[in-house]
Enzyme design. Sequence first.
Site, PDB file in Angstrom:
ATOM      1  N   GLY A  42       0.791  -1.227   0.000  1.00  0.00           N
ATOM      2  CA  GLY A  42       0.000   0.000   0.000  1.00  0.00           C
ATOM      3  C   GLY A  42       0.821   1.273   0.000  1.00  0.00           C
ATOM      4  O   GLY A  42       2.008   1.286  -0.361  1.00  0.00           O
ATOM      5  N   LYS A  53      10.891   7.529   5.552  1.00  0.00           N
ATOM      6  CA  LYS A  53      11.850   7.300   6.646  1.00  0.00           C
ATOM      7  C   LYS A  53      13.244   6.979   6.106  1.00  0.00           C
ATOM      8  O   LYS A  53      14.254   7.324   6.732  1.00  0.00           O
ATOM      9  CB  LYS A  53      11.362   6.198   7.587  1.00  0.00           C
ATOM     10  CG  LYS A  53      10.565   6.727   8.753  1.00  0.00           C
ATOM     11  CD  LYS A  53       9.162   7.128   8.412  1.00  0.00           C
ATOM     12  CE  LYS A  53       8.768   8.531   8.484  1.00  0.00           C
ATOM     13  NZ  LYS A  53       7.400   8.818   8.044  1.00  0.00           N
ATOM     14  N   ALA A 320      -0.516   4.120   9.789  1.00  0.00           N
ATOM     15  CA  ALA A 320      -0.306   2.732   9.396  1.00  0.00           C
ATOM     16  C   ALA A 320      -0.589   1.768  10.551  1.00  0.00           C
ATOM     17  O   ALA A 320      -1.220   0.725  10.351  1.00  0.00           O
ATOM     18  CB  ALA A 320       1.130   2.556   8.909  1.00  0.00           C
ATOM     19  N   HIS A 443      19.421   3.974  33.333  1.00  0.00           N
ATOM     20  CA  HIS A 443      20.210   5.195  33.241  1.00  0.00           C
ATOM     21  C   HIS A 443      21.503   4.900  32.484  1.00  0.00           C
ATOM     22  O   HIS A 443      22.115   3.864  32.740  1.00  0.00           O
ATOM     23  CB  HIS A 443      20.556   5.708  34.648  1.00  0.00           C
ATOM     24  CG  HIS A 443      21.473   6.890  34.628  1.00  0.00           C
ATOM     25  ND1 HIS A 443      21.021   8.156  34.320  1.00  0.00           N
ATOM     26  CD2 HIS A 443      22.814   6.989  34.841  1.00  0.00           C
ATOM     27  CE1 HIS A 443      22.049   8.990  34.363  1.00  0.00           C
ATOM     28  NE2 HIS A 443      23.151   8.311  34.673  1.00  0.00           N
TER      29      HIS A 443
HETATM   30  P1  FAD Z   1      -3.127   2.157   2.009  1.00  0.00           P
HETATM   31  O1  FAD Z   1      -1.783   1.948   2.567  1.00  0.00           O
HETATM   32  O2  FAD Z   1      -3.398   3.433   1.300  1.00  0.00           O
HETATM   33  O3  FAD Z   1      -3.382   0.930   1.042  1.00  0.00           O
HETATM   34  C1  FAD Z   1      -4.517   0.812   0.265  1.00  0.00           C
HETATM   35  C2  FAD Z   1      -4.187  -0.021  -0.938  1.00  0.00           C
HETATM   36  O4  FAD Z   1      -5.403  -0.320  -1.606  1.00  0.00           O
HETATM   37  C3  FAD Z   1      -3.316   0.681  -1.959  1.00  0.00           C
HETATM   38  O5  FAD Z   1      -2.174  -0.095  -2.236  1.00  0.00           O
HETATM   39  C4  FAD Z   1      -4.198   0.814  -3.192  1.00  0.00           C
HETATM   40  O6  FAD Z   1      -3.474   0.614  -4.400  1.00  0.00           O
HETATM   41  C5  FAD Z   1      -5.176  -0.321  -2.980  1.00  0.00           C
HETATM   42  N1  FAD Z   1      -6.477  -0.086  -3.621  1.00  0.00           N
HETATM   43  C6  FAD Z   1      -7.276   1.010  -3.512  1.00  0.00           C
HETATM   44  N2  FAD Z   1      -8.409   0.842  -4.187  1.00  0.00           N
HETATM   45  C7  FAD Z   1      -8.339  -0.405  -4.745  1.00  0.00           C
HETATM   46  C8  FAD Z   1      -9.217  -1.161  -5.553  1.00  0.00           C
HETATM   47  N3  FAD Z   1     -10.399  -0.683  -5.920  1.00  0.00           N
HETATM   48  N4  FAD Z   1      -8.812  -2.391  -5.956  1.00  0.00           N
HETATM   49  C9  FAD Z   1      -7.593  -2.893  -5.581  1.00  0.00           C
HETATM   50  N5  FAD Z   1      -6.744  -2.222  -4.810  1.00  0.00           N
HETATM   51  C10 FAD Z   1      -7.113  -0.991  -4.395  1.00  0.00           C
HETATM   52  N6  FAD Z   1       1.673   6.460   8.735  1.00  0.00           N
HETATM   53  C11 FAD Z   1       2.345   6.105   9.857  1.00  0.00           C
HETATM   54  O7  FAD Z   1       1.748   5.510  10.764  1.00  0.00           O
HETATM   55  N7  FAD Z   1       3.680   6.378  10.003  1.00  0.00           N
HETATM   56  C12 FAD Z   1       4.374   7.042   9.052  1.00  0.00           C
HETATM   57  O8  FAD Z   1       5.570   7.276   9.221  1.00  0.00           O
HETATM   58  C13 FAD Z   1       3.697   7.450   7.883  1.00  0.00           C
HETATM   59  N8  FAD Z   1       4.348   8.097   6.916  1.00  0.00           N
HETATM   60  C14 FAD Z   1       3.680   8.476   5.781  1.00  0.00           C
HETATM   61  C15 FAD Z   1       4.369   9.192   4.808  1.00  0.00           C
HETATM   62  C16 FAD Z   1       3.726   9.587   3.655  1.00  0.00           C
HETATM   63  C17 FAD Z   1       4.482  10.359   2.606  1.00  0.00           C
HETATM   64  C18 FAD Z   1       2.362   9.236   3.451  1.00  0.00           C
HETATM   65  C19 FAD Z   1       1.657   9.626   2.194  1.00  0.00           C
HETATM   66  C20 FAD Z   1       1.664   8.536   4.411  1.00  0.00           C
HETATM   67  C21 FAD Z   1       2.311   8.156   5.599  1.00  0.00           C
HETATM   68  N9  FAD Z   1       1.651   7.467   6.614  1.00  0.00           N
HETATM   69  C22 FAD Z   1       2.313   7.125   7.749  1.00  0.00           C
HETATM   70  C23 FAD Z   1       0.229   7.106   6.497  1.00  0.00           C
HETATM   71  C24 FAD Z   1       0.101   5.622   6.100  1.00  0.00           C
HETATM   72  O9  FAD Z   1       0.775   5.413   4.889  1.00  0.00           O
HETATM   73  C25 FAD Z   1      -1.370   5.251   5.970  1.00  0.00           C
HETATM   74  O10 FAD Z   1      -2.062   5.585   7.145  1.00  0.00           O
HETATM   75  C26 FAD Z   1      -1.515   3.759   5.708  1.00  0.00           C
HETATM   76  O11 FAD Z   1      -0.831   3.374   4.555  1.00  0.00           O
HETATM   77  C27 FAD Z   1      -2.993   3.385   5.589  1.00  0.00           C
HETATM   78  O12 FAD Z   1      -3.105   2.024   5.352  1.00  0.00           O
HETATM   79  P2  FAD Z   1      -4.353   1.411   4.561  1.00  0.00           P
HETATM   80  O13 FAD Z   1      -4.113  -0.044   4.529  1.00  0.00           O
HETATM   81  O14 FAD Z   1      -5.611   1.921   5.140  1.00  0.00           O
HETATM   82  O15 FAD Z   1      -4.274   2.031   3.092  1.00  0.00           O
HETATM   83  P1  NAI Z   2      -1.988  16.932   7.650  1.00  0.00           P
HETATM   84  O1  NAI Z   2      -3.433  16.885   7.902  1.00  0.00           O
HETATM   85  O2  NAI Z   2      -1.033  16.389   8.632  1.00  0.00           O
HETATM   86  O3  NAI Z   2      -1.549  18.459   7.423  1.00  0.00           O
HETATM   87  C1  NAI Z   2      -2.126  19.243   6.432  1.00  0.00           C
HETATM   88  C2  NAI Z   2      -1.868  20.696   6.786  1.00  0.00           C
HETATM   89  O4  NAI Z   2      -2.256  21.486   5.684  1.00  0.00           O
HETATM   90  C3  NAI Z   2      -2.659  21.170   7.993  1.00  0.00           C
HETATM   91  O5  NAI Z   2      -1.805  21.864   8.849  1.00  0.00           O
HETATM   92  C4  NAI Z   2      -3.721  22.074   7.384  1.00  0.00           C
HETATM   93  O6  NAI Z   2      -4.131  23.116   8.224  1.00  0.00           O
HETATM   94  C5  NAI Z   2      -2.979  22.610   6.168  1.00  0.00           C
HETATM   95  N1  NAI Z   2      -3.820  23.058   5.071  1.00  0.00           N
HETATM   96  C6  NAI Z   2      -4.986  22.516   4.638  1.00  0.00           C
HETATM   97  N2  NAI Z   2      -5.431  23.202   3.564  1.00  0.00           N
HETATM   98  C7  NAI Z   2      -4.514  24.168   3.315  1.00  0.00           C
HETATM   99  C8  NAI Z   2      -4.395  25.178   2.332  1.00  0.00           C
HETATM  100  N3  NAI Z   2      -5.308  25.316   1.370  1.00  0.00           N
HETATM  101  N4  NAI Z   2      -3.333  26.010   2.372  1.00  0.00           N
HETATM  102  C9  NAI Z   2      -2.380  25.872   3.349  1.00  0.00           C
HETATM  103  N5  NAI Z   2      -2.446  24.926   4.303  1.00  0.00           N
HETATM  104  C10 NAI Z   2      -3.490  24.080   4.278  1.00  0.00           C
HETATM  105  O7  NAI Z   2      -1.803  16.283   6.208  1.00  0.00           O
HETATM  106  P2  NAI Z   2      -0.519  15.789   5.425  1.00  0.00           P
HETATM  107  O8  NAI Z   2       0.712  16.400   5.988  1.00  0.00           O
HETATM  108  O9  NAI Z   2      -0.822  15.954   3.996  1.00  0.00           O
HETATM  109  O10 NAI Z   2      -0.492  14.246   5.764  1.00  0.00           O
HETATM  110  C11 NAI Z   2      -1.639  13.428   5.477  1.00  0.00           C
HETATM  111  C12 NAI Z   2      -1.759  12.315   6.456  1.00  0.00           C
HETATM  112  O11 NAI Z   2      -0.775  11.324   6.229  1.00  0.00           O
HETATM  113  C13 NAI Z   2      -1.532  12.762   7.893  1.00  0.00           C
HETATM  114  O12 NAI Z   2      -2.741  13.237   8.452  1.00  0.00           O
HETATM  115  C14 NAI Z   2      -1.085  11.515   8.561  1.00  0.00           C
HETATM  116  O13 NAI Z   2      -2.212  10.830   9.017  1.00  0.00           O
HETATM  117  C15 NAI Z   2      -0.424  10.719   7.446  1.00  0.00           C
HETATM  118  N6  NAI Z   2       1.032  10.781   7.625  1.00  0.00           N
HETATM  119  C16 NAI Z   2       1.574  10.306   8.787  1.00  0.00           C
HETATM  120  C17 NAI Z   2       2.926  10.381   9.009  1.00  0.00           C
HETATM  121  C18 NAI Z   2       3.467   9.914  10.301  1.00  0.00           C
HETATM  122  O14 NAI Z   2       2.757   9.234  11.036  1.00  0.00           O
HETATM  123  N7  NAI Z   2       4.718  10.208  10.633  1.00  0.00           N
HETATM  124  C19 NAI Z   2       3.852  10.920   8.018  1.00  0.00           C
HETATM  125  C20 NAI Z   2       3.173  11.409   6.848  1.00  0.00           C
HETATM  126  C21 NAI Z   2       1.824  11.313   6.670  1.00  0.00           C
END
Ligand code: FAD
Ligand code: NAI
Length: 464
Positions: A42, A53, A320, A443
């Site tokens: 995903g 990371k 995740a 510690h």
């Molecule tokens: P997803 O991981 O989005 O997986 C859904 C899958 O379903 C996808 O592979 C998609 O291709 C597939 N799919 C969708 N529709 C269909 C369909 N109709 N048929 C077949 N397949 C389909 N979370 C953390 O906890 N820690 C982090 O450090 C973190 N870093 C992130 C960094 C970035 C840049 C981003 C974008 C997100 C990050 N997240 C992080 C968020 C995390 O990736 C998501 O919360 C997590 O992947 C959600 O899991 P999920 O299984 O719900 O969906």
């Molecule tokens: P986010 O919800 O964390 O932050 C979006 C930011 O954009 C907010 O501060 C919001 O106020 C601002 N914003 C919204 N509309 C705007 C606009 N028109 N102009 C300027 N600012 C605006 O969303 P982000 O960073 O896109 O990440 C999406 C999700 O992915 C997170 O909510 C998180 O759940 C997941 N994620 C988790 C990570 C982790 O656990 N370390 C790392 C990366 C993503």
Amino acid sequence: MADYDFDVLVIGAGPGGYVAAIRAAQLGLKTACAESRETLGGTCLNVGCIPSKALLHASELFEEAAHGTLAKWGVKASGVELDLDTMHAARRDSITGLTGGIEFLFKKNKIEWLKGLATFESADTVRVGERTVRAKNIVIATGSSVTPLPSVAVDQERIVDSTGALELPEVPEHLVVIGGGVIGLELGSVWKRLGAKVTVVEYLDQILPGMDGEVRKESHKIFKKQGFEFRLSTKVTAAEAKNGSVALTVEPAAGGSSETIEASHVLVSIGRRPNTEGLGLEKAGLQVNTRGQIDTDHEFRTSIPGVWAIGDVIPGPMLAHKAEDEGIAVAENIAGETGIVNHAVIPNVVYTMPEIAGVGLTEEDARAGGEVKVGKFPMLANSRAKTNKEPDGFVKVIADAKTDRVLGVWIIASLGGTMIAEAALAMEFGATSEDIAYTSHAHPTHSEALKEAAMAVTGKPIHI
Ligand code: FAD
Ligand code: NAI
């Protein structure tokens, strides 16, 4: 099961879906998982948690070598150079290893991977590519995608979303990040460490919405000290890419006169939205809520019997580990066991330097709910953090004033993401601040700061 192809069909192989499929198979259910990507895992493994990371780790190493941190410890590195191609190759290597690992686990657990986009034909029938299958239980785990900003069209060259920002072939001269949330700060940190000027444009008056107020303010200060520029309470109204740069028009969020910011690259990171388009939910009789999510009960049942949903596509934090926990719980519920997720205790970590982590209530929410006591301990007074020259941040423990039960823990510290696990475990066991304060902590470790913050709840920390 006579006329069903599978006991369980999971749609989506992200952390929610692949974990649900593995647990269902472990429980003896005949399981398939539909996934349209080339690789399993995903968003998280392919374009999210893992690649971000990898770059955070690599960029930190580069910064330590290039900007004198290593030299301060007597480790002199001369002629430090950035080899971005190798850095990207290492990132891709992590993805390949981990997504391949999930494929191995699918084979090991005899889970059939149905390759292609899944669409409902009815509540128990799904078409995946050329194939139509019937399943007794269907788990929707389709995840989420980037929320677009209509005035700033992503071209994945100059104007990128998080996926494009992970793959930039050169270090931006000036990266403007739209959205001061977790993606903006993590990926902003990567490119800043590698040499970019980074400006964060945030609509609200503070970064990191949803986090504890004091943590938001302190993080903002720390990022500013690191050289980030912030334009808070500001909105972007237009973007024009030309001649290798982007002209962004911004104005105060409350309205007022506009100005232009010139950027070499722009990252749009204003949030993510659930993936339900093209899934044919209407054929299953399902509707989405006003936020486009699929509502479920505590057992992850949707309104249609036999159809379940988990992960980013349902309400709750888009994380995740939350998706994974729900994946285990939904499979256990399908198998007739009791699968539970305690949504009040889901840790949240921003993997910047220092890391920013929290679990449970913010101080503002806790105070709104009743009388609380708060204990704080600065990382500057923690011997290990001080020795390591990592003085930024603090640990804060929020406890119920009457029962002393811990309601929330917030950490800004180099190892905050690791330290928060202890707080989550304590809260899951219903710990009081006294329980943490009287637990022996090794510690010298950063974790002693959590013990001292717990001691501070009753006014008795030792080292401040
Ligand atoms: P997803 O991981 O989005 O997986 C859904 C899958 O379903 C996808 O592979 C998609 O291709 C597939 N799919 C969708 N529709 C269909 C369909 N109709 N048929 C077949 N397949 C389909 N979370 C953390 O906890 N820690 C982090 O450090 C973190 N870093 C992130 C960094 C970035 C840049 C981003 C974008 C997100 C990050 N997240 C992080 C968020 C995390 O990736 C998501 O919360 C997590 O992947 C959600 O899991 P999920 O299984 O719900 O969906
Ligand atoms: P986010 O919800 O964390 O932050 C979006 C930011 O954009 C907010 O501060 C919001 O106020 C601002 N914003 C919204 N509309 C705007 C606009 N028109 N102009 C300027 N600012 C605006 O969303 P982000 O960073 O896109 O990440 C999406 C999700 O992915 C997170 O909510 C998180 O759940 C997941 N994620 C988790 C990570 C982790 O656990 N370390 C790392 C990366 C993503």
